[in-house]
Design a protein around this motif. Structure first.
Motif, PDB file in Angstrom:
ATOM      1  N   ILE A  50      62.476 -74.032 -46.171  1.00  0.00           N
ATOM      2  CA  ILE A  50      62.410 -74.811 -44.929  1.00  0.00           C
ATOM      3  C   ILE A  50      63.342 -74.220 -43.875  1.00  0.00           C
ATOM      4  CG2 ILE A  50      62.901 -77.078 -43.909  1.00  0.00           C
ATOM      5  CD1 ILE A  50      61.843 -78.238 -46.658  1.00  0.00           C
ATOM      6  N   ARG A  51      64.543 -73.769 -44.286  1.00  0.00           N
ATOM      7  CA  ARG A  51      65.455 -73.132 -43.330  1.00  0.00           C
ATOM      8  C   ARG A  51      64.813 -71.905 -42.702  1.00  0.00           C
ATOM      9  NH1 ARG A  51      70.254 -74.120 -46.781  1.00  0.00           N
ATOM     10  NH2 ARG A  51      71.142 -76.036 -45.957  1.00  0.00           N
ATOM     11  N   LYS A  52      64.126 -71.111 -43.526  1.00  0.00           N
ATOM     12  CA  LYS A  52      63.472 -69.907 -43.006  1.00  0.00           C
ATOM     13  C   LYS A  52      62.408 -70.264 -41.981  1.00  0.00           C
ATOM     14  CE  LYS A  52      64.306 -66.279 -46.268  1.00  0.00           C
ATOM     15  NZ  LYS A  52      63.962 -65.674 -47.539  1.00  0.00           N
ATOM     16  N   LEU A  53      61.621 -71.301 -42.268  1.00  0.00           N
ATOM     17  CA  LEU A  53      60.569 -71.718 -41.353  1.00  0.00           C
ATOM     18  C   LEU A  53      61.163 -72.280 -40.055  1.00  0.00           C
ATOM     19  CD1 LEU A  53      57.532 -71.577 -41.536  1.00  0.00           C
ATOM     20  CD2 LEU A  53      57.503 -73.902 -42.414  1.00  0.00           C
ATOM     21  N   LEU A  54      62.262 -73.017 -40.200  1.00  0.00           N
ATOM     22  CA  LEU A  54      62.939 -73.551 -39.005  1.00  0.00           C
ATOM     23  C   LEU A  54      63.457 -72.415 -38.123  1.00  0.00           C
ATOM     24  CD1 LEU A  54      64.914 -76.584 -40.468  1.00  0.00           C
ATOM     25  CD2 LEU A  54      63.072 -76.681 -38.782  1.00  0.00           C
ATOM     26  N   ASP A  55      64.056 -71.408 -38.748  1.00  0.00           N
ATOM     27  CA  ASP A  55      64.556 -70.251 -37.986  1.00  0.00           C
ATOM     28  C   ASP A  55      63.410 -69.578 -37.249  1.00  0.00           C
ATOM     29  OD1 ASP A  55      67.135 -70.581 -38.744  1.00  0.00           O
ATOM     30  OD2 ASP A  55      67.148 -68.992 -40.267  1.00  0.00           O
ATOM     31  N   HIS A  56      62.288 -69.432 -37.950  1.00  0.00           N
ATOM     32  CA  HIS A  56      61.125 -68.790 -37.356  1.00  0.00           C
ATOM     33  C   HIS A  56      60.694 -69.534 -36.091  1.00  0.00           C
ATOM     34  CE1 HIS A  56      57.157 -66.980 -37.026  1.00  0.00           C
ATOM     35  NE2 HIS A  56      56.670 -68.199 -36.933  1.00  0.00           N
ATOM     36  N   TYR A  57      60.587 -70.864 -36.176  1.00  0.00           N
ATOM     37  CA  TYR A  57      60.114 -71.624 -35.022  1.00  0.00           C
ATOM     38  C   TYR A  57      61.163 -71.733 -33.941  1.00  0.00           C
ATOM     39  CZ  TYR A  57      55.728 -72.550 -37.224  1.00  0.00           C
ATOM     40  OH  TYR A  57      54.497 -72.383 -37.782  1.00  0.00           O
ATOM     41  N   LYS A  58      62.446 -71.794 -34.333  1.00  0.00           N
ATOM     42  CA  LYS A  58      63.499 -71.829 -33.311  1.00  0.00           C
ATOM     43  C   LYS A  58      63.496 -70.552 -32.496  1.00  0.00           C
ATOM     44  CE  LYS A  58      66.777 -74.861 -35.564  1.00  0.00           C
ATOM     45  NZ  LYS A  58      67.752 -74.697 -36.654  1.00  0.00           N
ATOM     46  N   SER A  59      63.324 -69.390 -33.171  1.00  0.00           N
ATOM     47  CA  SER A  59      63.364 -68.146 -32.406  1.00  0.00           C
ATOM     48  C   SER A  59      62.133 -68.028 -31.512  1.00  0.00           C
ATOM     49  CB  SER A  59      63.519 -66.939 -33.314  1.00  0.00           C
ATOM     50  OG  SER A  59      62.433 -66.843 -34.189  1.00  0.00           O
TER      51      SER A  59
END
Ligand SMILES: [Zn+2]
Length: 123
Positions: A38-47
């Motif tokens: 989930i952290r990886k997906l959040l980073d993806h969408y934040k960037s």
């Protein structure tokens, strides 16, 4: 479980896949795996959120290719003697056309073509 945690339901087949990974790659629990995913997906969408919605990919005599990050694809805006048109919206007055008309180097091209008689807006 504490008040700082919530339960999320996910399909069992996904959990079965996760269970195959537990014990490898340093994952000791389903929760640990889920947090990392989930952290990886959040980073993806934040960037992608911090990037502008539109960007010019390239342009040539036929028109402009615009990256639309909200739609997640490249949109063609044709600049032809008959006028300017977005193929995505099938329109000569949409967010893509408006974005293209705001770009200084494309404004220069449009003024030149307009002077040659192309039916383009005054920019
Ligand atoms: Zn459009």
């Amino acid at each position: 479980m504490t008040q700082n945690h919530v339960t999320i339901k996910i399909p069992k087949e996904l959990v079965d896949e996760i269970d195959k990974i537990i014990g490898t790659h340093g994952f000791r629990s389903r929760g640990e795996f889920a947090k990392e995913a989930i952290r990886k997906l959040l980073d993806h969408y934040k960037s992608s959120l911090s990037l502008p919605r539109f960007e010019i990919l390239n342009h040539d005599e036929n028109g402009v290719k615009v990256i639309d990050r909200q739609l997640g694809r490249v949109v063609d805006v044709y600049i032809k003697p008959v006028g300017i048109k977005c193929l995505e919206c099938n329109s000569s007055d949409c967010v893509h056309v408006n974005y293209v008309l705001e770009q200084p180097d494309i404004q220069k091209l449009i003024r030149k073509k307009r002077a040659e008689g192309w039916k383009l807006p005054d920019v």
